[in-house]
Write a protein that holds these residues in place. Structure first.
Motif, PDB file in Angstrom:
ATOM      1  N   TYR A  29      22.059  11.266 -18.832  1.00 39.96           N
ATOM      2  CA  TYR A  29      22.131  11.973 -19.935  1.00 39.96           C
ATOM      3  C   TYR A  29      22.412  13.421 -19.779  1.00 39.96           C
ATOM      4  O   TYR A  29      21.499  14.005 -18.944  1.00 39.96           O
ATOM      5  N   HIS A  30      23.498  14.103 -20.401  1.00 38.70           N
ATOM      6  CA  HIS A  30      23.803  15.579 -20.423  1.00 38.70           C
ATOM      7  C   HIS A  30      23.804  16.051 -21.708  1.00 38.70           C
ATOM      8  O   HIS A  30      24.421  15.849 -22.384  1.00 38.70           O
ATOM      9  N   VAL A  31      22.710  16.965 -21.666  1.00 37.08           N
ATOM     10  CA  VAL A  31      22.386  17.318 -23.055  1.00 37.08           C
ATOM     11  C   VAL A  31      22.134  19.036 -22.859  1.00 37.08           C
ATOM     12  O   VAL A  31      21.931  19.423 -21.897  1.00 37.08           O
ATOM     13  N   LEU A  32      22.278  19.593 -24.104  1.00 36.34           N
ATOM     14  CA  LEU A  32      22.176  21.030 -24.106  1.00 36.34           C
ATOM     15  C   LEU A  32      20.756  21.383 -23.792  1.00 36.34           C
ATOM     16  O   LEU A  32      19.788  20.824 -24.036  1.00 36.34           O
ATOM     17  N   ARG A  33      20.501  22.523 -22.994  1.00 33.99           N
ATOM     18  CA  ARG A  33      19.245  22.831 -22.465  1.00 33.99           C
ATOM     19  C   ARG A  33      18.095  22.657 -23.485  1.00 33.99           C
ATOM     20  O   ARG A  33      17.165  22.156 -23.126  1.00 33.99           O
TER      21      ARG A  33
ATOM     22  N   VAL B 270      26.757  12.301 -23.402  1.00 32.59           N
ATOM     23  CA  VAL B 270      27.049  13.629 -23.038  1.00 32.59           C
ATOM     24  C   VAL B 270      27.239  14.341 -24.632  1.00 32.59           C
ATOM     25  O   VAL B 270      27.668  13.968 -25.371  1.00 32.59           O
ATOM     26  N   GLU B 271      26.158  15.280 -24.626  1.00 25.72           N
ATOM     27  CA  GLU B 271      26.158  16.060 -25.973  1.00 25.72           C
ATOM     28  C   GLU B 271      27.431  16.427 -26.330  1.00 25.72           C
ATOM     29  O   GLU B 271      27.814  17.549 -25.400  1.00 25.72           O
TER      30      GLU B 271
ATOM     31  N   TYR C 258      28.434  12.133 -27.486  1.00 24.30           N
ATOM     32  CA  TYR C 258      27.270  12.111 -28.346  1.00 24.30           C
ATOM     33  C   TYR C 258      27.125  13.427 -29.221  1.00 24.30           C
ATOM     34  O   TYR C 258      26.674  14.142 -28.427  1.00 24.30           O
ATOM     35  N   GLY C 259      27.122  13.419 -30.603  1.00 18.29           N
ATOM     36  CA  GLY C 259      27.092  14.636 -31.379  1.00 18.29           C
ATOM     37  C   GLY C 259      26.494  14.367 -32.577  1.00 18.29           C
ATOM     38  O   GLY C 259      26.693  14.961 -33.639  1.00 18.29           O
TER      39      GLY C 259
END
Length: 555
Positions: free
Chosen positions: A256-260, A297-298, A312-313
């Motif tokens: 999962y790659h998401v905003l900090r 990925v966000e 993913y948004g």
């Protein structure tokens, strides 16, 4: 004697269908030369099959520009001296080379015709390198009207994504932009401003500091991938890794790659991925891109089924049925759309119908059949019945509404009722997913597998739903006959031989079957308590009740 109630609940429910009959356009659909260049398999395209892409780009959010190259490795199918690749005309080509030697090329809109210095012999594996630069098309409303999305997160940091289904991968990188040809694998290299992270498909191979305040990220996929699934994401991402244990005790990486600032929220919200993967594995087999891992990925747009890097948004929101639609739907595409992919956009119903139907399977698996029916019923009013779900081939056809989603899902739900044996039906679906895994498919191949595995000729039903805009309509009249009621019934349908069995019951009693065809049939039904009710929650159809005295349709 009590008078029997024969006005069907189905009739009242499907009345809106009659207001949705297809309107015939006074003029045929018009397609341009560019539509044909993009959608047609010309000799300049069929002469080669892509083996590998090596995309290498510098991305500059400040100027909203990209610059770099793509090396296209291909296997020659038929000897040639001229080939077509695709790149949008707003992107400038600096050079096209083979083995370091410049090649001549001409451009016609978004098509690029390359003349080779020597004949490319059948069976050889060769490559060309296209070097280019420019400002790629910006999305108007991603993912539907796609392109690059240059945005900022809530801290003002650059946050970039790309979605190009329909628009085409050639809107930002040179390739053979036709769904019929996928590389066997691919590498993507991105140089981006230091402090930001670039995320693409597959697994991260290398990360290193380069040049003037830049970081280079190298990603790779080890499976075939269709061109619109290749993606690029840029942002202040943090990385979360979990694992899923399959039913046979194999472990799949969840990336999962998401905003900090969303890290903790994402950890909690993405817990539903485990149950989803277990559900899909039970019905369709292992996640199809196991080596590359499953990833979310966000993104600054709603979502997209990018292979092993799902966009993913949805802002960490569940729907009223308790799940996140974007996660469940886009992950379903990993089976139907990414692993199993169509060769022409005209057949995109295969991607969307199966993925939408899988949502209801997930609901049934987690909340039971009544909730699954409720979920499907919530989608039923969205069906328009204005255009066939199958479009014309060879012109990069783009569907004009969402019937390939909702009507497509109801087609599959109706077929489950026709097969009338869940073990057979779901094993047939599994067979489709497994037999055509990692391959290009056609509508005929899908239908043939389902007919073979269910031992039923489902072709007339597919024909009606896919090739005709109007839904099937059951025309019926009911007459009392002592202890029986006589039901005369037939289908009004365009497809020759249309014969979908029709379910009925009295009140909430057990379901029975009318074997309805396009010819009038007469069936005597023994009376039972309650009202006569067609299976509107099991099948998609319209209904017309005829007065037995004057035979006139009552709508």
């Amino acid at each position: 004697m009590k008078r029997w109630l024969v006005v069907l609940a189905a009739f009242w429910y499907v009345c809106p269908i009659f207001a949705q009959q297809p309107q015939q356009s006074p003029e045929p659909e018009r397609y341009t030369r560019q539509d044909s260049l993009r959608g047609t398999l010309t000799p300049e395209r069929t002469c080669y099959n892509v083996v590998f892409y090596d995309l290498d780009l510098t991305v500059d959010p400040k100027t909203k520009s990209i610059a770099g190259s793509n090396t296209i490795r291909y296997r020659v199918r038929n000897s040639f001296k001229r080939m077509q690749v695709d790149l949008f005309e707003n992107l400038a080509i600096k050079s096209i080379t083979q083995e370091g030697q410049a090649l001549k090329f001409t451009r016609e809109g978004n098509a690029v015709f390359v003349t080779m210095n020597e004949t490319q012999a059948e069976g050889e594996v060769k490559s060309i390198k296209v070097t280019y630069h420019g400002k790629p098309r910006e999305a108007v409303n991603a993912p539907w009207d796609g392109g690059f999305v240059w945005s900022k997160d809530s801290t003002g940091t650059d946050w970039v994504g790309v979605a190009c289904e329909g628009l085409g991968a050639s809107s930002w990188w040179p390739c053979k932009d036709h769904l019929s040809d996928e590389p066997e694998s691919m590498r993507m290299t991105f140089r981006v401003p230091r402090g930001l992270k670039a995320v693409s498909n597959g697994r991260l191979q290398e990360e290193r500091e380069v040049g003037n305040n830049q970081t280079e990220y190298v990603w790779a996929v080890s499976y075939p991938i269709n061109t619109y699934n290749v993606t690029f994401n840029l942002g202040d991402y943090v990385f979360i890794q979990e694992q899923y244990r399959s039913r046979d005790y194999q472990y799949l990486d969840l990336n999962y790659h998401v905003l900090r600032y969303n890290e903790e929220k994402a950890k909690a919200h993405f817990e539903q991925v485990i149950g989803m993967l277990d559900c899909y594995e039970w019905y369709f087999g292992h996640y199809p891109f196991w080596r590359d891992g499953f990833a979310l990925v966000e993104t600054p747009y709603w979502g997209m089924e990018h292979q092993s890097a799902i966009a993913y948004g949805n802002k960490y929101q569940n729907n009223t049925f308790g799940f996140d639609f974007i996660i469940i739907h886009e992950a379903a595409h990993e089976y139907f759309g990414n692993s199993l992919s169509v060769s022409d956009p005209a057949e995109m119903w295969i991607h969307e119908a199966f993925a939408t139907y899988m949502e209801s399977i997930y609901v049934e698996n987690t909340h039971g059949p009544p909730q699954a029916i409720k979920y499907l019923m919530s989608q039923k009013p969205l069906i328009k019945n204005k255009y066939p779900m199958m479009g014309p081939k060879g012109v990069n056809y783009q569907h004009k509404d969402t019937d390939i989603y909702y009507k497509g899902a109801w087609l599959l739900h109706s077929l489950r009722c026709v097969v009338d044996d869940d073990n057979i039906w779901f094993m047939a679906l599994r067979k489709v997913a497994q037999e055509r895994k990692h391959s290009i498919v056609t509508t005929k191949q899908i239908i043939d597998i389902l007919c073979r595995e269910t031992d039923k000729d489902l072709r007339p039903i597919f024909n009606q739903f896919l090739n005709h805009a109007a839904p099937p309509v059951v025309e019926y009249r009911v007459t009392e006959k002592g202890d029986f009621i006589e039901v005369q019934h037939r289908w009004i349908a365009d497809a020759y031989g249309f014969n979908m069995p029709l379910k009925y019951r009295f009140a909430y009693g057990p379901w029975h079957t009318l074997y309805t065809t396009r010819e009038w049939q007469t069936t005597l039904i023994r009376r039972s308590n309650g009202w006569l009710n067609f299976g509107y929650e099991l099948q998609y159809f319209g209904a017309k009740h005829l007065d037995p005295n004057n035979l006139k349709a009552q709508e």
